[in-house]
Enzyme design. Structure first.
Site, PDB file in Angstrom:
ATOM      1  N   LYS A 192       1.008  -1.474   0.300  1.00 21.88           N
ATOM      2  CA  LYS A 192      -0.073  -0.086   0.083  1.00 21.88           C
ATOM      3  C   LYS A 192       0.943   1.404   0.142  1.00 21.88           C
ATOM      4  CE  LYS A 192      -3.902  -1.798   2.720  1.00 21.88           C
ATOM      5  NZ  LYS A 192      -4.728  -1.661   1.818  1.00 21.88           N
ATOM      6  N   ASP A 203      -8.030  -2.761  10.408  1.00 17.08           N
ATOM      7  CA  ASP A 203      -8.115  -4.127   9.464  1.00 17.08           C
ATOM      8  C   ASP A 203      -8.525  -5.127  10.338  1.00 17.08           C
ATOM      9  OD1 ASP A 203      -8.818  -4.544   6.907  1.00 17.08           O
ATOM     10  OD2 ASP A 203      -7.266  -5.481   6.289  1.00 17.08           O
ATOM     11  N   ARG A 266     -10.312 -11.358   2.223  1.00 17.49           N
ATOM     12  CA  ARG A 266     -11.118 -12.485   1.406  1.00 17.49           C
ATOM     13  C   ARG A 266     -10.056 -13.928   1.017  1.00 17.49           C
ATOM     14  NH1 ARG A 266     -11.853  -9.629  -4.540  1.00 17.49           N
ATOM     15  NH2 ARG A 266     -11.842  -7.623  -2.878  1.00 17.49           N
TER      16      ARG A 266
HETATM   17  N1  BES Z   1      -8.636  -3.293   4.021  1.00 19.14           N
HETATM   18  C1  BES Z   1      -8.815  -3.437   2.538  1.00 19.14           C
HETATM   19  C2  BES Z   1      -9.372  -2.292   2.701  1.00 19.14           C
HETATM   20  C3  BES Z   1     -10.045  -0.928   2.812  1.00 19.14           C
HETATM   21  C4  BES Z   1      -9.671   0.441   2.803  1.00 19.14           C
HETATM   22  C5  BES Z   1      -9.981  -0.754   4.346  1.00 19.14           C
HETATM   23  C6  BES Z   1      -9.421   0.970   3.395  1.00 19.14           C
HETATM   24  C7  BES Z   1      -9.895   0.110   5.360  1.00 19.14           C
HETATM   25  C8  BES Z   1     -10.189   1.151   4.504  1.00 19.14           C
HETATM   26  C9  BES Z   1      -8.413  -4.340   2.114  1.00 19.14           C
HETATM   27  O1  BES Z   1      -7.706  -5.180   2.442  1.00 19.14           O
HETATM   28  C10 BES Z   1      -8.154  -4.325   0.327  1.00 19.14           C
HETATM   29  O2  BES Z   1      -6.130  -3.327   0.699  1.00 19.14           O
HETATM   30  N2  BES Z   1      -8.726  -3.740  -0.392  1.00 19.14           N
HETATM   31  C11 BES Z   1      -8.168  -3.193  -1.163  1.00 19.14           C
HETATM   32  C12 BES Z   1      -9.064  -4.704  -2.636  1.00 19.14           C
HETATM   33  C13 BES Z   1      -8.135  -4.848  -4.094  1.00 19.14           C
HETATM   34  C14 BES Z   1      -6.779  -5.099  -3.493  1.00 19.14           C
HETATM   35  C15 BES Z   1      -9.110  -5.290  -5.271  1.00 19.14           C
HETATM   36  C16 BES Z   1      -8.905  -2.130  -2.192  1.00 19.14           C
HETATM   37  O3  BES Z   1      -9.888  -1.660  -1.200  1.00 19.14           O
HETATM   38  O4  BES Z   1      -8.197  -1.362  -2.230  1.00 19.14           O
HETATM   39 ZN    ZN Z   2      -7.243  -5.529   4.444  1.00 18.63          ZN
HETATM   40 MN    MN Z   3      -5.328  -5.063   2.120  1.00 18.33          MN
END
Ligand code: BES
Ligand code: ZN
Ligand code: MN
Length: 415
Positions: A192, A203, A266
């Site tokens: 990230k 998370d 997931r």
């Molecule tokens: N934990 C994150 C989602 C998230 C984002 C929670 C912001 C709280 C605040 C999740 O694991 C994630 O990284 N999701 C990605 C999915 C993508 C890679 C398909 C996302 O939402 O960008």
């Molecule tokens: Zn996550």
């Molecule tokens: Mn993630």
């Protein structure tokens, strides 16, 4: 019948937040002809707002609460019995909310999968009717929980599953609550960006909600059988971390091509859902997960996203949410989204490369692991689990969202 009046709840929280600054917890609230449900809701709002996370701050004598003092509610003799029992019930539920916030706010160097498991284990000792079981890393590996293992293996803090069972001797099917518990989500090799990455300590919000709900149910003396399952892992980049392109096999036997290691929730949930269906044959499953940034685009921090294969369960969740002011909004699932997560190299892939419908494709992915037609609802709580600026009922940080929603769902429909 609605026993929470959301404007009283918010008024209680707002009054508490401002009076506390001047009078600490030494004041009396007197209502004029308000009625017991309104008074109790006001008190609940005060209790929910009466929270701060300062375990890591040096103790300041001025901040020290006088433990001999208590906030008082004035009422008539006639009202006292009913008001007391309602306030005691809300106090128990607020304890669950506060526990959930404590877990979420804990810094990620101190909150890792085994720490969460230890806290659950210690917590369960105070209740005769609650049991906690832990599936550790070696057991998960041996059982074939390839999703949990793939997400957690890049961390020195190994992943685990924590299982909460309440009133387990009761026969028959029961509700099962499943929580995503990523104690820190760096994204893994699909790293990230740096800005606000600290927020990824939240998370594990889904797992904190499950734990907090078990506390609320235990505190209020819930008589029915309920199970909670939390899948705990830390998502780190490392020499032995999962790579984009890796194909893994989960507990269900289905293979997954991991195209983005940041779509990790997931993967751990897939194993938890398989385990839940096989082991518990649930009456229904509700999973909670800070799953996608996309749900924040859709619903902000006003509603959690609800995805479900069951209209009855959906409507019960929507109604419970309105009742306790923890709202959910139903979003679509449809087999037409499936092609977006079909993979060339495996049974499925963990992201949609075409783009669009990020929250739905994630939910559609989870649905592939519901194999016994179990009524199932997925709540995407990414916009609800934490708050930068605070809301009506919290002052920022972990919110404890979902504890009161699930408690209400179970209390009203599954006693
Ligand atoms: N934990 C994150 C989602 C998230 C984002 C929670 C912001 C709280 C605040 C999740 O694991 C994630 O990284 N999701 C990605 C999915 C993508 C890679 C398909 C996302 O939402 O960008
Ligand atoms: Zn996550
Ligand atoms: Mn993630």
């Amino acid at each position: 019948s609605s026993d929470v009046c959301s404007s009283d709840l918010k008024a209680g929280a707002a009054v508490f937040a401002s009076i506390k600054k001047i009078h600490g917890n030494d004041f009396t609230v007197r209502f004029i002809d308000a009625g017991v449900p309104h008074m109790a809701a006001f008190a609940e709002g005060m209790m929910l707002r009466d929270y701060s996370y300062d375990h890591y701050k040096m103790k300041d004598d001025d901040d020290d609460e006088d433990s001999t003092k208590q906030i008082r509610l004035a009422c008539s003799e006639k009202e006292a019995g009913e008001l007391t029992s309602l306030v005691e019930k809300y106090r128990g539920i607020a304890k669950g909310v506060h526990l959930s916030r404590d877990l979420g706010n804990c810094p990620p160097n101190d909150m890792y999968p085994e720490e969460f498991a230890d806290r659950a284990w210690e917590w369960a000792k105070q209740y005769d009717n609650v049991e906690v079981t832990i599936i550790n890393y070696d057991q998960a590996l041996k059982a074939g929980m390839g999703g949990l293992v793939a997400v957690g293996k890049g961390s020195s803090r190994k992943p685990c599953m924590v299982i909460f069972e309440m009133n387990k001797d009761i026969k028959g099917k029961c509700p099962v609550l499943v929580g995503k518990g990523i104690t820190f989500d760096t994204g893994g090799i699909s790293l990230k960006p740096g800005a606000n990455m600290d927020e990824m300590k939240y998370d594990m919000g889904g797992s904190a909600t499950v734990f907090g709900t078990m506390e609320a149910l235990a505190q209020t003396g819930h008589k029915g059988k309920v199970v909670g399952i939390t899948c705990m892992a830390e998502n780190m980049p490392a020499a032995n971390a999962t790579r984009p392109g890796d194909v893994i096999k989960g507990l269900s036997g289905k293979t997954i091509e991991i195209l983005n290691t940041d779509a990790e929730g997931r993967l751990v949930l897939a194993d938890a859902l398989t385990y839940t269906e096989e082991k518990f044959k649930p009456k229904f499953i509700v999973d909670l997960a800070t799953l996608t940034g996309a749900i924040i685009v859709s619903l902000g921090s006003e509603y959690a996203g609800l995805f479900s294969n069951d209209d009855k369960l959906s409507n019960q969740l929507i109604e419970a949410g309105e009742n306790v002011e923890e709202k959910v909004w139903r979003m679509p699932l449809n087999k037409n989204f499936d092609k977006l997560i079909d993979s060339k190299n495996a049974d499925m892939q963990n992201i949609n490369y075409v783009g669009g419908a990020g929250s739905t494709t994630a939910a559609q992915f989870l649905q592939r692991f519901i194999l016994n037609k179990t009524p199932w609802a997925h709540l995407d709580i990414a916009g609800m689990a934490f708050s930068k600026y605070g809301g009506a009922l919290n002052s920022g940080g972990a919110t404890g969202y979902g504890v009161r929603l699930l408690n209400k769902l179970i209390e009203d429909n599954y006693e």
